[in-house]
Design a protein around this motif. Structure first.
Motif, PDB file in Angstrom:
ATOM      1  N   GLN A 113      64.530  24.555  42.765  1.00  0.00           N
ATOM      2  CA  GLN A 113      63.481  25.333  43.848  1.00  0.00           C
ATOM      3  C   GLN A 113      63.935  25.319  45.192  1.00  0.00           C
ATOM      4  OE1 GLN A 113      59.521  23.775  43.348  1.00  0.00           O
ATOM      5  NE2 GLN A 113      59.158  24.850  41.276  1.00  0.00           N
TER       6      GLN A 113
ATOM      7  N   ALA B 280      66.557  30.277  46.692  1.00  0.00           N
ATOM      8  CA  ALA B 280      65.849  31.257  46.089  1.00  0.00           C
ATOM      9  C   ALA B 280      66.949  32.338  45.843  1.00  0.00           C
ATOM     10  CB  ALA B 280      65.047  31.816  47.254  1.00  0.00           C
TER      11      ALA B 280
ATOM     12  N   PRO C 273      52.077  34.798  53.584  1.00  0.00           N
ATOM     13  CA  PRO C 273      52.416  34.282  52.502  1.00  0.00           C
ATOM     14  C   PRO C 273      51.749  33.041  51.841  1.00  0.00           C
ATOM     15  CG  PRO C 273      53.686  33.299  54.362  1.00  0.00           C
ATOM     16  CD  PRO C 273      52.877  34.716  54.843  1.00  0.00           C
TER      17      PRO C 273
ATOM     18  N   GLN D  78      49.521  33.399  48.355  1.00  0.00           N
ATOM     19  CA  GLN D  78      50.149  32.981  47.157  1.00  0.00           C
ATOM     20  C   GLN D  78      49.834  31.559  46.661  1.00  0.00           C
ATOM     21  OE1 GLN D  78      51.528  34.710  45.020  1.00  0.00           O
ATOM     22  NE2 GLN D  78      51.785  36.659  46.668  1.00  0.00           N
TER      23      GLN D  78
ATOM     24  N   GLY E 103      54.501  26.847  42.110  1.00  0.00           N
ATOM     25  CA  GLY E 103      55.693  27.559  41.592  1.00  0.00           C
ATOM     26  C   GLY E 103      55.531  28.251  40.229  1.00  0.00           C
TER      27      GLY E 103
ATOM     28  N   SER F 205      54.904  31.287  38.126  1.00  0.00           N
ATOM     29  CA  SER F 205      55.155  32.740  38.102  1.00  0.00           C
ATOM     30  C   SER F 205      54.170  33.192  36.997  1.00  0.00           C
ATOM     31  CB  SER F 205      56.557  33.002  37.702  1.00  0.00           C
ATOM     32  OG  SER F 205      56.675  34.381  37.605  1.00  0.00           O
TER      33      SER F 205
ATOM     34  N   ARG G 279      55.510  35.650  45.212  1.00  0.00           N
ATOM     35  CA  ARG G 279      56.244  34.846  46.256  1.00  0.00           C
ATOM     36  C   ARG G 279      55.802  35.221  47.695  1.00  0.00           C
ATOM     37  NH1 ARG G 279      60.004  33.450  49.872  1.00  0.00           N
ATOM     38  NH2 ARG G 279      60.806  31.154  49.931  1.00  0.00           N
TER      39      ARG G 279
ATOM     40  N   ARG H 136      65.534  26.800  50.682  1.00  0.00           N
ATOM     41  CA  ARG H 136      64.131  26.390  51.012  1.00  0.00           C
ATOM     42  C   ARG H 136      64.268  24.867  51.743  1.00  0.00           C
ATOM     43  NH1 ARG H 136      62.977  28.816  45.703  1.00  0.00           N
ATOM     44  NH2 ARG H 136      62.175  30.638  45.727  1.00  0.00           N
TER      45      ARG H 136
ATOM     46  N   TYR I  64      53.782  24.057  47.520  1.00  0.00           N
ATOM     47  CA  TYR I  64      53.729  25.291  47.338  1.00  0.00           C
ATOM     48  C   TYR I  64      54.925  26.358  47.948  1.00  0.00           C
ATOM     49  CZ  TYR I  64      49.314  24.695  45.691  1.00  0.00           C
ATOM     50  OH  TYR I  64      48.089  24.266  45.041  1.00  0.00           O
TER      51      TYR I  64
ATOM     52  N   SER J  75      57.926  26.869  47.151  1.00  0.00           N
ATOM     53  CA  SER J  75      58.771  27.908  46.485  1.00  0.00           C
ATOM     54  C   SER J  75      57.938  29.327  46.231  1.00  0.00           C
ATOM     55  CB  SER J  75      59.221  27.477  45.143  1.00  0.00           C
ATOM     56  OG  SER J  75      57.904  27.165  44.146  1.00  0.00           O
ATOM     57  N   VAL J  76      56.339  29.301  46.505  1.00  0.00           N
ATOM     58  CA  VAL J  76      55.866  30.352  46.115  1.00  0.00           C
ATOM     59  C   VAL J  76      55.209  30.895  47.338  1.00  0.00           C
ATOM     60  CG1 VAL J  76      55.462  30.235  43.812  1.00  0.00           C
ATOM     61  CG2 VAL J  76      53.709  29.318  45.730  1.00  0.00           C
ATOM     62  N   CYS J  77      55.374  30.323  48.447  1.00  0.00           N
ATOM     63  CA  CYS J  77      54.836  30.704  49.925  1.00  0.00           C
ATOM     64  C   CYS J  77      55.929  30.658  51.124  1.00  0.00           C
ATOM     65  CB  CYS J  77      53.923  29.816  50.293  1.00  0.00           C
ATOM     66  SG  CYS J  77      53.399  29.934  52.171  1.00  0.00           S
TER      67      CYS J  77
END
Length: 369
Positions: free
Chosen positions: A5, A8, A233, A236, A250, A252, A268, A319, A331, A333-335
Protein backbone atom coordinates in the motif's frame (compact mmCIF):
# COMPACT_ATOMS: atom_id res chain seq x y z
CA UNK A 1 9.48 -2.92 5.67
CA UNK A 2 7.23 -1.15 3.18
CA UNK A 3 3.83 -2.64 2.41
CA UNK A 4 2.28 -2.85 -1.03
CA UNK A 5 0.00 0.00 0.00
CA UNK A 6 3.02 2.31 0.21
CA UNK A 7 3.19 2.54 -3.59
CA UNK A 8 0.35 3.93 -5.67
CA UNK A 9 0.33 2.50 -9.20
CA UNK A 10 -0.12 5.34 -11.72
CA UNK A 11 -3.07 4.89 -14.04
CA UNK A 12 -4.15 8.05 -15.83
CA UNK A 13 -7.94 8.53 -15.65
CA UNK A 14 -8.34 12.29 -16.01
CA UNK A 15 -6.42 15.23 -17.43
CA UNK A 16 -7.51 18.84 -16.90
CA UNK A 17 -6.10 21.12 -19.59
CA UNK A 18 -6.20 24.87 -19.05
CA UNK A 19 -6.60 25.92 -22.68
CA UNK A 20 -6.81 29.64 -21.96
CA UNK A 21 -5.77 31.98 -19.18
CA UNK A 22 -8.36 34.51 -20.38
CA UNK A 23 -11.81 34.73 -18.84
CA UNK A 24 -14.82 36.97 -19.36
CA UNK A 25 -15.54 36.93 -15.61
CA UNK A 26 -13.50 37.95 -12.56
CA UNK A 27 -14.34 35.31 -9.97
CA UNK A 28 -13.33 35.76 -6.34
CA UNK A 29 -12.01 32.21 -5.94
CA UNK A 30 -10.13 31.89 -9.24
CA UNK A 31 -7.21 29.46 -8.96
CA UNK A 32 -5.36 31.06 -11.87
CA UNK A 33 -6.29 34.73 -11.30
CA UNK A 34 -7.77 34.75 -14.81
CA UNK A 35 -9.21 37.93 -16.28
CA UNK A 36 -10.30 39.41 -19.61
CA UNK A 37 -7.80 40.23 -22.36
CA UNK A 38 -4.73 38.60 -20.82
CA UNK A 39 -2.66 38.09 -23.95
CA UNK A 40 -0.37 35.38 -22.67
CA UNK A 41 1.11 33.10 -25.28
CA UNK A 42 -0.19 29.55 -25.10
CA UNK A 43 0.33 26.42 -27.16
CA UNK A 44 0.00 26.56 -30.93
CA UNK A 45 -2.57 24.43 -32.74
CA UNK A 46 0.06 21.91 -33.78
CA UNK A 47 1.56 21.80 -30.27
CA UNK A 48 -1.93 21.14 -28.94
CA UNK A 49 -2.49 18.28 -31.38
CA UNK A 50 0.89 16.81 -30.49
CA UNK A 51 0.00 17.03 -26.80
CA UNK A 52 -3.17 15.01 -27.44
CA UNK A 53 -1.07 12.37 -29.22
CA UNK A 54 1.37 12.26 -26.31
CA UNK A 55 -1.45 11.84 -23.79
CA UNK A 56 -2.61 8.84 -25.81
CA UNK A 57 0.82 7.28 -25.33
CA UNK A 58 -0.07 6.98 -21.63
CA UNK A 59 -3.74 6.00 -21.87
CA UNK A 60 -7.21 7.23 -22.72
CA UNK A 61 -8.17 9.53 -19.86
CA UNK A 62 -11.18 11.80 -19.70
CA UNK A 63 -9.92 15.12 -21.09
CA UNK A 64 -11.32 18.17 -19.30
CA UNK A 65 -10.84 21.33 -21.36
CA UNK A 66 -10.95 24.23 -18.95
CA UNK A 67 -9.47 27.67 -18.29
CA UNK A 68 -9.84 30.57 -17.57
CA UNK A 69 -12.75 30.23 -19.95
CA UNK A 70 -12.02 27.62 -22.64
CA UNK A 71 -14.65 29.02 -25.00
CA UNK A 72 -12.42 32.08 -25.43
CA UNK A 73 -9.68 29.92 -26.97
CA UNK A 74 -9.72 30.23 -30.79
CA UNK A 75 -8.76 26.55 -31.28
CA UNK A 76 -11.17 25.03 -28.77
CA UNK A 77 -13.36 23.29 -31.31
CA UNK A 78 -10.41 22.04 -33.36
CA UNK A 79 -8.64 20.64 -30.29
CA UNK A 80 -11.81 19.04 -28.90
CA UNK A 81 -12.67 17.50 -32.27
CA UNK A 82 -9.13 16.17 -32.69
CA UNK A 83 -9.16 14.63 -29.20
CA UNK A 84 -12.55 12.98 -29.77
CA UNK A 85 -11.40 11.65 -33.15
CA UNK A 86 -8.54 9.94 -31.31
CA UNK A 87 -10.94 8.21 -28.93
CA UNK A 88 -10.81 10.53 -25.90
CA UNK A 89 -13.90 11.50 -23.94
CA UNK A 90 -13.94 15.31 -23.79
CA UNK A 91 -15.59 17.39 -21.07
CA UNK A 92 -15.79 21.19 -21.04
CA UNK A 93 -15.20 23.03 -17.74
CA UNK A 94 -16.81 26.44 -18.22
CA UNK A 95 -18.59 29.30 -16.48
CA UNK A 96 -21.44 28.63 -18.90
CA UNK A 97 -22.09 32.24 -19.86
CA UNK A 98 -20.89 31.88 -23.47
CA UNK A 99 -22.84 28.74 -24.38
CA UNK A 100 -25.27 30.10 -26.94
CA UNK A 101 -27.61 27.83 -28.92
CA UNK A 102 -25.09 27.87 -31.78
CA UNK A 103 -22.13 27.06 -29.51
CA UNK A 104 -24.11 24.25 -27.85
CA UNK A 105 -24.90 22.68 -31.24
CA UNK A 106 -21.23 22.88 -32.27
CA UNK A 107 -20.16 21.23 -29.01
CA UNK A 108 -22.69 18.46 -29.56
CA UNK A 109 -21.47 17.87 -33.11
CA UNK A 110 -17.89 17.19 -31.90
CA UNK A 111 -19.29 15.59 -29.61
CA UNK A 112 -18.32 17.00 -26.21
CA UNK A 113 -19.67 14.51 -23.66
CA UNK A 114 -20.44 16.93 -20.85
CA UNK A 115 -20.25 20.56 -19.82
CA UNK A 116 -19.36 21.29 -16.19
CA UNK A 117 -20.78 24.70 -15.27
CA UNK A 118 -19.74 26.60 -12.15
CA UNK A 119 -22.64 27.87 -10.02
CA UNK A 120 -21.69 28.96 -6.50
CA UNK A 121 -24.87 30.74 -5.41
CA UNK A 122 -28.52 29.96 -6.21
CA UNK A 123 -29.53 33.60 -6.76
CA UNK A 124 -28.47 36.18 -9.40
CA UNK A 125 -27.32 38.90 -6.99
CA UNK A 126 -24.99 36.65 -4.99
CA UNK A 127 -23.64 34.74 -7.99
CA UNK A 128 -22.98 37.92 -9.96
CA UNK A 129 -21.10 39.49 -7.05
CA UNK A 130 -18.95 36.38 -6.57
CA UNK A 131 -18.31 36.07 -10.31
CA UNK A 132 -17.51 39.75 -10.76
CA UNK A 133 -20.05 40.52 -13.47
CA UNK A 134 -23.69 41.57 -13.56
CA UNK A 135 -25.80 39.07 -15.47
CA UNK A 136 -23.41 36.15 -14.91
CA UNK A 137 -26.08 34.01 -13.22
CA UNK A 138 -28.71 34.44 -15.91
CA UNK A 139 -26.15 33.91 -18.68
CA UNK A 140 -24.92 30.70 -17.02
CA UNK A 141 -28.47 29.40 -16.60
CA UNK A 142 -29.18 30.16 -20.26
CA UNK A 143 -25.97 28.32 -21.19
CA UNK A 144 -27.08 25.30 -19.17
CA UNK A 145 -30.46 25.32 -20.91
CA UNK A 146 -28.80 25.54 -24.32
CA UNK A 147 -26.50 22.62 -23.54
CA UNK A 148 -29.43 20.55 -22.33
CA UNK A 149 -31.44 21.42 -25.42
CA UNK A 150 -28.54 20.27 -27.59
CA UNK A 151 -28.44 16.95 -25.76
CA UNK A 152 -25.23 17.49 -23.78
CA UNK A 153 -24.93 16.27 -20.18
CA UNK A 154 -24.60 19.04 -17.59
CA UNK A 155 -22.64 18.93 -14.34
CA UNK A 156 -22.81 21.65 -11.68
CA UNK A 157 -19.61 22.64 -9.83
CA UNK A 158 -19.76 24.75 -6.66
CA UNK A 159 -16.81 26.08 -4.67
CA UNK A 160 -17.84 25.94 -1.03
CA UNK A 161 -16.83 28.55 1.55
CA UNK A 162 -18.53 30.11 4.55
CA UNK A 163 -20.07 32.56 2.08
CA UNK A 164 -22.29 29.94 0.48
CA UNK A 165 -22.32 26.83 2.69
CA UNK A 166 -25.79 27.80 3.93
CA UNK A 167 -27.04 27.50 0.35
CA UNK A 168 -25.87 23.92 -0.24
CA UNK A 169 -29.39 22.49 -0.25
CA UNK A 170 -30.56 25.18 -2.66
CA UNK A 171 -27.57 24.60 -4.92
CA UNK A 172 -28.40 20.91 -5.01
CA UNK A 173 -32.05 21.74 -5.71
CA UNK A 174 -30.89 23.92 -8.60
CA UNK A 175 -28.74 21.11 -9.98
CA UNK A 176 -31.70 18.73 -9.81
CA UNK A 177 -34.05 21.31 -11.34
CA UNK A 178 -31.85 21.83 -14.42
CA UNK A 179 -31.42 18.08 -14.86
CA UNK A 180 -27.71 17.92 -14.03
CA UNK A 181 -26.24 14.41 -13.96
CA UNK A 182 -23.63 15.37 -11.35
CA UNK A 183 -23.02 17.83 -8.53
CA UNK A 184 -19.38 18.46 -7.58
CA UNK A 185 -18.76 20.55 -4.44
CA UNK A 186 -15.21 21.94 -4.51
CA UNK A 187 -13.59 22.52 -1.13
CA UNK A 188 -11.66 25.78 -1.44
CA UNK A 189 -7.89 25.66 -1.79
CA UNK A 190 -6.81 29.31 -1.43
CA UNK A 191 -4.61 29.79 -4.49
CA UNK A 192 -4.54 32.63 -7.01
CA UNK A 193 -7.30 35.14 -6.26
CA UNK A 194 -8.70 32.52 -3.90
CA UNK A 195 -6.08 33.62 -1.37
CA UNK A 196 -8.39 36.56 -0.74
CA UNK A 197 -11.03 34.15 0.56
CA UNK A 198 -8.84 32.61 3.23
CA UNK A 199 -10.83 34.40 5.93
CA UNK A 200 -14.02 32.63 4.80
CA UNK A 201 -12.44 29.20 4.37
CA UNK A 202 -14.29 26.62 6.45
CA UNK A 203 -12.90 24.95 9.55
CA UNK A 204 -11.97 21.24 9.60
CA UNK A 205 -15.14 20.57 11.61
CA UNK A 206 -17.25 22.32 8.98
CA UNK A 207 -15.57 20.29 6.22
CA UNK A 208 -16.50 17.13 8.07
CA UNK A 209 -20.14 18.24 8.32
CA UNK A 210 -20.32 19.04 4.62
CA UNK A 211 -18.79 15.74 3.55
CA UNK A 212 -21.27 13.89 5.76
CA UNK A 213 -24.03 15.96 4.12
CA UNK A 214 -22.76 14.83 0.70
CA UNK A 215 -22.77 11.20 1.83
CA UNK A 216 -26.36 11.53 3.08
CA UNK A 217 -27.59 13.22 -0.09
CA UNK A 218 -25.92 10.62 -2.30
CA UNK A 219 -27.66 7.85 -0.35
CA UNK A 220 -30.98 9.60 -0.92
CA UNK A 221 -30.45 10.54 -4.57
CA UNK A 222 -28.33 7.72 -5.93
CA UNK A 223 -30.66 7.19 -8.90
CA UNK A 224 -30.99 10.88 -9.79
CA UNK A 225 -27.57 12.51 -9.54
CA UNK A 226 -23.97 11.65 -8.69
CA UNK A 227 -21.76 13.52 -6.25
CA UNK A 228 -18.01 14.00 -6.24
CA UNK A 229 -16.46 16.30 -3.64
CA UNK A 230 -13.24 17.77 -5.01
CA UNK A 231 -10.19 18.77 -2.96
CA UNK A 232 -11.71 16.68 -0.17
CA UNK A 233 -9.89 13.33 -0.14
CA UNK A 234 -11.03 12.56 3.40
CA UNK A 235 -14.50 12.00 1.92
CA UNK A 236 -13.21 8.50 1.10
CA UNK A 237 -12.54 7.91 4.79
CA UNK A 238 -15.99 9.20 5.76
CA UNK A 239 -17.70 6.95 3.23
CA UNK A 240 -15.96 3.90 4.60
CA UNK A 241 -16.83 4.85 8.15
CA UNK A 242 -20.46 5.46 7.22
CA UNK A 243 -20.93 2.40 5.02
CA UNK A 244 -20.19 -0.36 7.50
CA UNK A 245 -19.92 -3.26 5.07
CA UNK A 246 -17.21 -1.32 3.23
CA UNK A 247 -15.55 0.07 6.34
CA UNK A 248 -12.16 -1.60 6.06
CA UNK A 249 -9.42 0.88 5.18
CA UNK A 250 -8.19 0.45 1.64
CA UNK A 251 -11.26 -1.47 0.51
CA UNK A 252 -12.07 -0.95 -3.14
CA UNK A 253 -15.76 -1.11 -3.83
CA UNK A 254 -18.37 -0.32 -6.44
CA UNK A 255 -20.12 2.40 -4.50
CA UNK A 256 -23.13 4.63 -5.02
CA UNK A 257 -21.34 7.79 -6.11
CA UNK A 258 -22.12 7.35 -9.78
CA UNK A 259 -18.71 6.03 -10.78
CA UNK A 260 -20.28 4.45 -13.86
CA UNK A 261 -21.82 7.78 -14.85
CA UNK A 262 -18.55 9.57 -14.29
CA UNK A 263 -16.61 6.95 -16.21
CA UNK A 264 -13.78 7.09 -13.70
CA UNK A 265 -12.71 5.35 -10.53
CA UNK A 266 -13.60 7.20 -7.34
CA UNK A 267 -12.09 4.92 -4.74
CA UNK A 268 -9.21 7.18 -3.75
CA UNK A 269 -8.99 10.73 -2.45
CA UNK A 270 -6.02 12.75 -3.68
CA UNK A 271 -5.39 11.76 -7.31
CA UNK A 272 -2.55 14.19 -8.06
CA UNK A 273 0.14 12.50 -10.12
CA UNK A 274 -1.52 9.11 -9.64
CA UNK A 275 -4.60 9.10 -11.85
CA UNK A 276 -4.95 12.83 -12.55
CA UNK A 277 -2.80 15.71 -13.73
CA UNK A 278 -3.20 19.30 -14.84
CA UNK A 279 -1.75 21.04 -17.90
CA UNK A 280 -1.40 24.83 -17.88
CA UNK A 281 -2.10 26.97 -20.94
CA UNK A 282 1.69 27.21 -21.38
CA UNK A 283 2.12 23.43 -21.38
CA UNK A 284 3.44 23.05 -17.84
CA UNK A 285 2.35 19.88 -16.03
CA UNK A 286 1.21 19.84 -12.40
CA UNK A 287 -0.30 17.21 -10.09
CA UNK A 288 -3.49 19.29 -10.06
CA UNK A 289 -4.42 22.88 -10.79
CA UNK A 290 -4.24 23.80 -7.11
CA UNK A 291 -0.82 22.23 -6.45
CA UNK A 292 1.30 24.99 -7.95
CA UNK A 293 4.47 22.96 -8.47
CA UNK A 294 5.74 22.12 -11.94
CA UNK A 295 6.34 18.46 -12.78
CA UNK A 296 7.60 19.23 -16.27
CA UNK A 297 7.13 21.29 -19.43
CA UNK A 298 5.79 19.67 -22.61
CA UNK A 299 7.90 22.07 -24.66
CA UNK A 300 10.98 20.44 -23.16
CA UNK A 301 9.88 16.83 -22.59
CA UNK A 302 6.99 14.72 -23.86
CA UNK A 303 3.86 14.32 -21.76
CA UNK A 304 4.46 10.59 -21.43
CA UNK A 305 8.02 11.13 -20.23
CA UNK A 306 6.87 13.65 -17.62
CA UNK A 307 4.04 11.39 -16.47
CA UNK A 308 6.29 8.37 -16.13
CA UNK A 309 9.48 9.91 -14.73
CA UNK A 310 8.69 13.24 -13.05
CA UNK A 311 10.38 13.55 -9.67
CA UNK A 312 7.28 15.26 -8.26
CA UNK A 313 4.95 12.50 -9.42
CA UNK A 314 7.32 9.84 -8.14
CA UNK A 315 7.19 11.41 -4.68
CA UNK A 316 3.40 11.70 -4.75
CA UNK A 317 3.09 8.01 -5.68
CA UNK A 318 5.18 6.89 -2.72
CA UNK A 319 2.71 6.97 0.13
CA UNK A 320 5.52 6.35 2.59
CA UNK A 321 6.65 9.92 1.85
CA UNK A 322 3.53 11.43 3.41
CA UNK A 323 4.24 13.01 6.77
CA UNK A 324 2.46 13.73 10.03
CA UNK A 325 -0.76 12.04 10.97
CA UNK A 326 -1.56 11.34 7.29
CA UNK A 327 1.58 9.23 7.14
CA UNK A 328 0.38 6.86 9.88
CA UNK A 329 -3.32 6.94 9.03
CA UNK A 330 -5.02 3.61 8.27
CA UNK A 331 -6.96 5.39 5.51
CA UNK A 332 -3.81 6.62 3.78
CA UNK A 333 -4.21 4.38 0.74
CA UNK A 334 -7.73 5.66 -0.03
CA UNK A 335 -7.36 9.26 1.13
CA UNK A 336 -3.79 10.51 1.18
CA UNK A 337 -4.76 14.01 2.27
CA UNK A 338 -5.02 17.01 -0.07
CA UNK A 339 -1.46 17.64 -1.22
CA UNK A 340 -2.37 21.10 -2.52
CA UNK A 341 -3.93 22.19 0.77
CA UNK A 342 -0.94 20.83 2.68
CA UNK A 343 1.37 22.82 0.40
CA UNK A 344 -0.60 26.06 0.70
CA UNK A 345 -0.88 25.70 4.48
CA UNK A 346 2.63 24.50 5.36
CA UNK A 347 4.83 24.88 2.28
CA UNK A 348 5.28 21.09 2.22
CA UNK A 349 3.19 19.14 -0.27
CA UNK A 350 3.98 15.93 1.60
CA UNK A 351 2.75 17.32 4.90
CA UNK A 352 -0.41 16.36 6.76
CA UNK A 353 -3.82 17.43 5.48
CA UNK A 354 -4.60 20.44 7.69
CA UNK A 355 -8.38 20.26 7.31
CA UNK A 356 -9.10 16.74 8.51
CA UNK A 357 -10.30 16.16 12.09
CA UNK A 358 -9.69 12.40 12.10
CA UNK A 359 -7.11 11.02 14.50
CA UNK A 360 -5.49 7.83 13.13
CA UNK A 361 -5.86 4.70 15.22
CA UNK A 362 -2.09 4.39 15.70
CA UNK A 363 -1.87 7.98 16.93
CA UNK A 364 -4.80 7.49 19.32
CA UNK A 365 -3.26 4.27 20.61
CA UNK A 366 0.04 5.98 21.34
CA UNK A 367 -1.72 8.79 23.20
CA UNK A 368 -3.43 6.31 25.55
CA UNK A 369 -0.18 4.63 26.56
Amino acid sequence: MKSKQDNATPQLHMVAWELSHNCNLYCAHCRSSSADNLHHEGLSTQESFRLVDEILEVGKPVLILTGGEPLLHPDLFQIAEYAVSKGLRVVLGTNGTLITETIARKLKEIPVSRVAVSIDFPTPQLQDRFRGKTGAFQAAMAGIANAQQAGIEVQINSTITRLNVRYLDKLLDLALKVGAVAFHPFMLVPTGRGKGLKAVEMSPEEYEQILNWVNDRQEELTDRISFKPTNAPHYQRIRRQRNKKHSLPGTSFADKTGATKEGISEVRGCLAGISFCFISYQGKIQGCGFLDIEAGDIKERSFSEIWKSSSLFSQLRQRSNIKGKCGICEYKSVCGGCRARAYESTGDYLGAEPYCIYQPALSAKNETR
